[in-house]
Design an enzyme around this catalytic site. Structure first.
Site, PDB file in Angstrom:
ATOM      1  N   MET A  20      -0.970   6.078  20.375  1.00 29.01           N
ATOM      2  CA  MET A  20      -2.379   5.854  20.460  1.00 29.01           C
ATOM      3  C   MET A  20      -2.658   4.608  19.632  1.00 29.01           C
ATOM      4  O   MET A  20      -2.089   4.510  18.578  1.00 29.01           O
ATOM      5  CB  MET A  20      -3.011   7.102  19.873  1.00 29.01           C
ATOM      6  N   PRO A  21      -3.337   3.676  20.035  1.00 28.15           N
ATOM      7  CA  PRO A  21      -4.286   3.618  21.135  1.00 28.15           C
ATOM      8  C   PRO A  21      -3.624   3.558  22.516  1.00 28.15           C
ATOM      9  O   PRO A  21      -2.446   3.264  22.651  1.00 28.15           O
ATOM     10  CB  PRO A  21      -5.081   2.344  20.879  1.00 28.15           C
ATOM     11  N   LEU A  22      -4.438   3.860  23.511  1.00 31.12           N
ATOM     12  CA  LEU A  22      -4.027   3.825  24.905  1.00 31.12           C
ATOM     13  C   LEU A  22      -4.599   2.551  25.515  1.00 31.12           C
ATOM     14  O   LEU A  22      -5.803   2.327  25.450  1.00 31.12           O
ATOM     15  CB  LEU A  22      -4.574   5.068  25.608  1.00 31.12           C
TER      16      LEU A  22
ATOM     17  N   VAL B  87      -8.501   2.416  24.523  1.00 29.28           N
ATOM     18  CA  VAL B  87      -9.109   3.669  24.093  1.00 29.28           C
ATOM     19  C   VAL B  87      -8.428   4.041  22.780  1.00 29.28           C
ATOM     20  O   VAL B  87      -7.202   4.122  22.714  1.00 29.28           O
ATOM     21  CB  VAL B  87      -8.918   4.788  25.139  1.00 29.28           C
ATOM     22  N   SER B  88      -9.232   4.247  21.729  1.00 29.79           N
ATOM     23  CA  SER B  88      -8.645   4.386  20.405  1.00 29.79           C
ATOM     24  C   SER B  88      -9.529   5.200  19.474  1.00 29.79           C
ATOM     25  O   SER B  88     -10.739   5.308  19.679  1.00 29.79           O
ATOM     26  CB  SER B  88      -8.445   2.989  19.798  1.00 29.79           C
TER      27      SER B  88
END
Length: 130
Positions: free
Chosen positions: A1-3, A72-73
């Site tokens: 993550m992040p993605l 996304v994070s």
């Protein structure tokens, strides 16, 4: 993550895509201080007719090499985000020949309880990850 989700115009070969992903990951590790194995990336190629990316009046000319990255994070500081944007643009230019005008980045933040990395558990919440 992040993605990280990458939307690109079709036509790049496997080596070009690998370089794009490797370079973006290096910038992610440095800017956000995430572990090297914290790597989640998805690439989608589109015909050029399926991507419309104008310049919001900034005078930016886009080419067929356009790369749109949606991150996304967990929450990041303003400084981390600015460092990430700068490193990403600089390194994609250096390592992939990408004009910085052909890079669009958007970030969506979420919370620890919004992530499950497997086995139906929220590992940030259970303490398996920090």
């Amino acid at each position: 993550m992040p993605l990280l989700y990458f939307d690109i115009v079709e036509g790049r070969n496997q080596d070009e895509i690998k370089a794009l992903l490797d370079t973006a990951h290096a910038a992610t590790v440095e800017a956000f201080g995430v572990p090297e194995r914290d790597r989640y990336q998805v690439v989608t190629s589109h015909p050029s007719s399926e991507i419309v990316a104008l310049d919001t009046g900034l005078g930016i000319d886009r080419s067929e090499q356009l790369v749109i990255i949606h991150v996304v994070s967990r929450a990041r500081t303003r400084g981390q985000k600015e460092k990430f944007f700068g490193l990403l643009a600089e390194r994609l230019r250096r390592d992939c020949g990408l004009d910085p005008g052909d890079l669009i980045v958007s970030m969506t933040e979420n919370a620890d309880e919004d992530w499950s990395f497997g086995f139906g558990r929220a590992q940030f919440v259970t303490g398996e990850l920090h």
